[in-house]
Design an enzyme around this catalytic site. Structure first.
Site, short mmCIF file in Angstrom:
data_model
loop_
_atom_site.label_atom_id
_atom_site.label_comp_id
_atom_site.label_asym_id
_atom_site.label_seq_id
_atom_site.Cartn_x
_atom_site.Cartn_y
_atom_site.Cartn_z
N TYR A 25 0.84 -1.20 0.00
CA TYR A 25 0.00 0.00 0.00
C TYR A 25 0.87 1.25 0.00
O TYR A 25 1.84 1.36 0.76
CB TYR A 25 -0.98 0.00 1.18
CG TYR A 25 -2.04 -1.10 1.08
CD1 TYR A 25 -2.24 -1.79 -0.11
CD2 TYR A 25 -2.84 -1.44 2.17
CE1 TYR A 25 -3.19 -2.80 -0.21
CE2 TYR A 25 -3.80 -2.45 2.08
CZ TYR A 25 -3.96 -3.12 0.88
OH TYR A 25 -4.91 -4.12 0.78
N GLY A 62 -18.83 -3.06 -2.86
CA GLY A 62 -18.92 -3.42 -4.28
C GLY A 62 -18.91 -2.19 -5.17
O GLY A 62 -18.24 -1.20 -4.90
N PHE A 74 -21.39 2.45 -5.08
CA PHE A 74 -21.11 3.90 -5.13
C PHE A 74 -20.05 4.24 -6.17
O PHE A 74 -19.66 5.39 -6.31
CB PHE A 74 -20.66 4.40 -3.75
CG PHE A 74 -21.64 4.08 -2.67
CD1 PHE A 74 -22.89 4.69 -2.66
CD2 PHE A 74 -21.33 3.17 -1.67
CE1 PHE A 74 -23.82 4.38 -1.67
CE2 PHE A 74 -22.25 2.86 -0.68
CZ PHE A 74 -23.50 3.46 -0.67
N GLU A 97 -19.95 2.81 -9.57
CA GLU A 97 -20.34 2.72 -10.98
C GLU A 97 -21.80 3.10 -11.14
O GLU A 97 -22.60 2.89 -10.23
CB GLU A 97 -20.14 1.27 -11.48
CG GLU A 97 -18.68 0.87 -11.58
CD GLU A 97 -18.52 -0.60 -11.99
OE1 GLU A 97 -19.53 -1.24 -12.40
OE2 GLU A 97 -17.39 -1.10 -11.88
N1 LIG Z 1 -6.74 -8.45 -0.41
C1 LIG Z 1 -6.90 -7.73 -1.49
O1 LIG Z 1 -6.55 -8.13 -2.61
C2 LIG Z 1 -7.52 -6.37 -1.37
C3 LIG Z 1 -7.88 -5.64 -2.52
C4 LIG Z 1 -8.46 -4.38 -2.35
C5 LIG Z 1 -8.70 -3.88 -1.08
N2 LIG Z 1 -8.32 -4.60 0.03
C6 LIG Z 1 -8.58 -4.11 1.41
O2 LIG Z 1 -9.95 -3.79 1.53
C7 LIG Z 1 -10.10 -2.47 2.02
C8 LIG Z 1 -11.41 -1.89 1.57
O3 LIG Z 1 -11.51 -1.88 0.15
P1 LIG Z 1 -12.38 -0.76 -0.55
O4 LIG Z 1 -11.75 0.58 -0.33
O5 LIG Z 1 -12.63 -1.20 -1.94
O6 LIG Z 1 -13.71 -0.84 0.35
P2 LIG Z 1 -15.16 -0.21 0.32
O7 LIG Z 1 -15.47 0.09 1.76
O8 LIG Z 1 -16.07 -1.14 -0.42
O9 LIG Z 1 -15.05 1.14 -0.51
C9 LIG Z 1 -14.54 2.30 0.05
C10 LIG Z 1 -14.83 3.45 -0.90
O10 LIG Z 1 -16.25 3.65 -0.95
C11 LIG Z 1 -16.53 5.03 -0.65
N3 LIG Z 1 -17.78 5.08 0.12
C12 LIG Z 1 -18.04 4.47 1.30
N4 LIG Z 1 -19.31 4.73 1.70
C13 LIG Z 1 -19.85 5.52 0.75
C14 LIG Z 1 -21.12 6.10 0.58
N5 LIG Z 1 -22.08 5.94 1.50
N6 LIG Z 1 -21.33 6.86 -0.51
C15 LIG Z 1 -20.35 7.03 -1.43
N7 LIG Z 1 -19.11 6.49 -1.34
C16 LIG Z 1 -18.87 5.73 -0.25
C17 LIG Z 1 -15.35 5.50 0.19
O11 LIG Z 1 -15.19 6.91 0.07
P3 LIG Z 1 -14.90 7.79 1.39
O12 LIG Z 1 -13.54 7.45 1.86
O13 LIG Z 1 -15.02 9.19 0.88
O14 LIG Z 1 -15.98 7.44 2.39
C18 LIG Z 1 -14.19 4.74 -0.45
O15 LIG Z 1 -13.72 5.42 -1.60
C19 LIG Z 1 -8.83 -1.75 1.55
O16 LIG Z 1 -8.53 -0.59 2.30
C20 LIG Z 1 -7.80 -2.83 1.74
O17 LIG Z 1 -7.42 -2.85 3.12
C21 LIG Z 1 -7.75 -5.84 -0.10
#
Ligand SMILES: NC(=O)c1ccc[n+]([C@@H]2O[C@H](COP(=O)([O-])OP(=O)(O)OC[C@H]3O[C@@H](n4cnc5c(N)ncnc54)[C@H](OP(=O)(O)O)[C@@H]3O)[C@@H](O)[C@H]2O)c1
Length: 290
Positions: free
Chosen positions: A49, A206, A209, A211
């Site tokens: 990261y 997913g 928010f 797409e």
């Molecule tokens: N193992 C792997 O291969 C892998 C791959 C990818 C990710 N990860 C892990 O998984 C974690 C989470 O992944 P993710 O970031 O994709 O998770 P997510 O929680 O599905 O998405 C977070 C994103 O959604 C936005 N969001 C959240 N609530 C919202 C709402 N109500 N309205 C509009 N936008 C909203 C957030 O923006 P704001 O910040 O502005 O709220 C942020 O940009 C990563 O930090 C990482 O630790 C692991």
């Protein structure tokens, strides 16, 4: 079975550093504090990261915070080799030799300013990985108290089985959400339940928010009605959808928005009616279940 107890919602740090939000040390310190105050005590990292920089940024913030190590749980991962000025790689690839795994874990400990990580994961499966070597590295790290539990990420059932024959696998971190539900139908979640492997879900919201598609429009319309019914936000409802699955999946939330962090844990108390759970899945599929 894992020795570690993780919080029911995990905070993902992928976007905390230079890859996205570029939080200052003070902002990271506040974020850690805020998460803990809101019952999110587990933080998900990976060596890559921020092009191998976010662990160290977090470690500095955690050190400054003076929060005791026992109050939080740290997950980190190894194996992905990025092409970046911070590494001498010519092509993106994976590395799982015994020496590399041990070196990478020890680097993570230094950067995170800790003596141990609670959960250490292999980030992505490599066709060239040798289960024996991996097991030797894991057993050594465990015996030295540098990692408590071991797991995988993005591994299929057969890849997991390959490793599990040699060393205990306690977690598999996979992509899972109302819009990416394959692990629920391809047998992955059943396999994990059968073998006591705890699923962690990345990108738990997913594409809802991210797409604007027919699928996300259908889901948003339904979620707007459910927000009225349950008096919880759409993001909370989407996490509750994951939590209702009997595999005991722990969602890893990626938000750094203060108001959103304050409401994440509410998903744990939100009990979605069965028909609402199926309605979310139905709108995602665009069709009734068979
Ligand atoms: N193992 C792997 O291969 C892998 C791959 C990818 C990710 N990860 C892990 O998984 C974690 C989470 O992944 P993710 O970031 O994709 O998770 P997510 O929680 O599905 O998405 C977070 C994103 O959604 C936005 N969001 C959240 N609530 C919202 C709402 N109500 N309205 C509009 N936008 C909203 C957030 O923006 P704001 O910040 O502005 O709220 C942020 O940009 C990563 O930090 C990482 O630790 C692991």
């Amino acid at each position: 079975m894992s020795k570690t107890t993780l919080s029911p919602i995990i905070s993902g740090t992928m976007n905390w550093g230079v890859w996205d939000k570029n939080l200052t040390t003070k902002e990271m310190e506040n974020m850690i504090q805020l998460c803990i105050e809101n019952k999110i005590t587990t933080f998900d990292h990976a060596d890559i990261y921020g092009d191998y920089t976010t662990e160290a940024d977090f470690g500095k913030a955690f050190h400054n915070s003076k929060i005791s190590r026992e109050k939080i749980q740290l997950i980190t991962k190894c194996g992905i080799q990025l092409v970046t000025e911070n590494r001498n790689n010519k092509i993106k690839h994976y590395e799982y030799s015994k020496d590399y795994i041990i070196w990478s874990a020890e680097e993570s400990l230094k950067k995170l300013k800790t003596d141990y990580v609670d959960v250490f994961l292999l980030h992505r499966p490599s066709p060239l990985m040798q289960a024996d070597e991996i097991a030797e590295a894991v057993e050594k790290l465990k015996s030295e108290g540098k990692i408590i539990d071991f797991g995988l990420s993005n591994f299929t059932n057969s890849q997991t089985e390959l490793i599990r024959q040699k060393t205990e696998v306690s977690f598999n971190q996979v992509q899972f959400s109302a819009t990416h539900y394959e692990p629920m139908i391809d047998g992955s979640l059943d396999y994990m339940q059968t073998h006591g492997i705890r699923p962690l879900s990345w990108n738990p919201l997913g594409t809802v928010f991210r797409e604007d598609t027919k699928k996300t429009r259908r889901l948003k319309k339904l979620l707007a009605d459910l927000v009225q019914k349950y008096s919880f936000g759409s993001d909370t409802l989407l996490l509750a959808w994951i939590l209702k699955h009997p595999a005991g999946i722990i969602p890893i939330a990626g938000t750094v928005n203060i108001a959103r962090i304050q409401s994440l844990i509410k998903a744990v108390e939100l009990k979605l009616d069965k028909e609402d759970w199926f309605a979310i899945w139905t709108e995602s599929m665009g069709d009734d279940v068979a």
